[in-house]
Design a protein around this motif. Structure first.
Motif, mmCIF file in Angstrom:
data_model
loop_
_atom_site.group_PDB
_atom_site.id
_atom_site.type_symbol
_atom_site.label_atom_id
_atom_site.label_comp_id
_atom_site.label_asym_id
_atom_site.label_seq_id
_atom_site.Cartn_x
_atom_site.Cartn_y
_atom_site.Cartn_z
ATOM 1 N N ASN A 2 0.824 -1.198 0.000
ATOM 2 C CA ASN A 2 0.000 0.000 0.000
ATOM 3 C C ASN A 2 0.865 1.257 0.000
ATOM 4 O O ASN A 2 1.805 1.382 0.785
ATOM 5 N N ASN A 82 0.185 -0.523 -4.673
ATOM 6 C CA ASN A 82 -1.250 -0.284 -4.626
ATOM 7 C C ASN A 82 -1.447 1.117 -4.042
ATOM 8 O O ASN A 82 -1.306 1.317 -2.837
ATOM 9 N N GLU A 84 -3.306 3.490 -2.497
ATOM 10 C CA GLU A 84 -4.563 3.491 -1.753
ATOM 11 C C GLU A 84 -5.008 4.897 -1.377
ATOM 12 O O GLU A 84 -6.201 5.153 -1.178
ATOM 13 N N MET A 128 -8.344 1.539 -7.031
ATOM 14 C CA MET A 128 -9.054 1.697 -5.761
ATOM 15 C C MET A 128 -10.426 1.033 -5.832
ATOM 16 O O MET A 128 -10.846 0.330 -4.900
ATOM 17 N N ASN A 131 -10.187 -2.703 -5.697
ATOM 18 C CA ASN A 131 -9.894 -3.169 -4.337
ATOM 19 C C ASN A 131 -11.012 -2.840 -3.352
ATOM 20 O O ASN A 131 -10.968 -3.294 -2.207
ATOM 21 N N ARG A 132 -11.959 -1.994 -3.807
ATOM 22 C CA ARG A 132 -13.042 -1.515 -2.944
ATOM 23 C C ARG A 132 -12.502 -0.826 -1.699
ATOM 24 O O ARG A 132 -13.058 -0.922 -0.607
ATOM 25 N N ARG A 133 -11.413 -0.096 -1.888
ATOM 26 C CA ARG A 133 -10.803 0.626 -0.776
ATOM 27 C C ARG A 133 -9.886 1.715 -1.339
ATOM 28 O O ARG A 133 -9.031 1.434 -2.174
ATOM 29 N N GLY A 134 -10.089 2.934 -0.876
ATOM 30 C CA GLY A 134 -9.214 4.012 -1.323
ATOM 31 C C GLY A 134 -9.694 5.356 -0.812
ATOM 32 O O GLY A 134 -10.836 5.504 -0.353
ATOM 33 N N TYR A 135 -8.820 6.333 -0.892
ATOM 34 C CA TYR A 135 -9.155 7.672 -0.400
ATOM 35 C C TYR A 135 -8.480 8.719 -1.270
ATOM 36 O O TYR A 135 -7.274 8.655 -1.504
ATOM 37 N N SER A 175 -18.891 2.375 -2.851
ATOM 38 C CA SER A 175 -17.839 1.655 -3.570
ATOM 39 C C SER A 175 -16.665 1.261 -2.679
ATOM 40 O O SER A 175 -15.811 0.478 -3.090
ATOM 41 N N GLY A 176 -16.612 1.842 -1.456
ATOM 42 C CA GLY A 176 -15.453 1.628 -0.596
ATOM 43 C C GLY A 176 -14.379 2.673 -0.801
ATOM 44 O O GLY A 176 -13.375 2.689 -0.083
ATOM 45 N N VAL A 177 -14.575 3.550 -1.783
ATOM 46 C CA VAL A 177 -13.631 4.635 -2.057
ATOM 47 C C VAL A 177 -14.291 5.953 -1.686
ATOM 48 O O VAL A 177 -15.466 6.179 -2.001
#
Length: 218
Positions: A2, A82, A84, A128, A131-135, A175-177
């Motif tokens: 990450n 990745n 993130e 992102m 991966n269903r994760r991000g900011y 979406s997790g983002v």
């Protein structure tokens, strides 16, 4: 692995973001205009956070293809990265009558604040979402709340950042983002080209915020 990518990260608020991300355990990609400056930041951070991988990229993000160039550099230098967290912090300010701005300055501020910011989101968002994760954090300004004379173009570009990010945040819901923007007034950075003494006075008078505090709030 990450990573967090921060633009305009060789000084000021961008550097404070990098420090806080390193402290949270992120590997960091620092991108700013001059290679010697990001190399110096890299060396200093490696002493404090030897466990973190730090990639320093000197790049002019006001150029048309710079977002793609930065994306390609990251993929070449860190193929397993990745990204993130993306913080679009790079910015410029030309406080003067619009008629006294050069064509280069007009193009530079629009490209940096709007086009490159959007393209960096466009390049790094798909991973992102996968991966269903991000900011994503896009730096707007209190100048986006009013059409300020003598920083007219700066204000206008920050309105774009504000509106684009709010709309993107809604599109990404579920979406997790997460996409957010932050609106500060004056922050003690090189953006204002003030001497250290004047910065200290402005902070003491409460008209300017220390960069570390701004980054902590964001």
């Amino acid at each position: 692995m990450n990573y967090a990518l921060v633009t305009g990260s060789s000084s000021g608020m961008g550097l404070e973001y990098v420090k806080k991300l390193c402290a949270k355990g992120y590997n960091v990609i620092i991108a700013a205009l001059f290679q010697n400056e990001v190399d110096q930041v890299k060396q200093e951070l490696e002493k404090l956070y030897p466990q973190n991988d730090i990639l320093a990229v000197g790049i002019d993000l006001s150029q048309e293809n710079s977002a793609k160039d930065l994306f390609d550099i990251v993929k070449e230098k860190r193929p397993d990265a990745n990204v993130e967290v993306l913080i679009n912090n790079a910015g410029v300010l030309y406080p003067r009558h619009f008629r006294n701005m050069t064509q280069e300055q007009v193009g530079r501020i629009i490209m940096l604040h709007n086009y490159t910011l959007s393209m960096l989101c466009h390049y790094f968002l798909p991973q992102m979402l996968e991966n269903r994760r991000g900011y994503i954090l896009n730096i707007s300004s209190m100048a986006a709340t009013f059409p300020f004379p003598f920083i007219s173009l700066y204000s206008a570009t920050k309105v774009f950042t504000k509106v684009f990010t709010r709309a993107l945040r809604t599109e990404l819901r579920g979406s997790g983002v997460v996409a957010s923007s932050i609106y500060f007034g004056a922050v003690s950075t090189n953006l204002y080209n003030l001497s250290p003494a004047l910065r200290r006075l402005a902070i003491a008078l409460g008209v300017m915020m220390p960069a570390e505090r701004a980054a902590r709030i964001a």
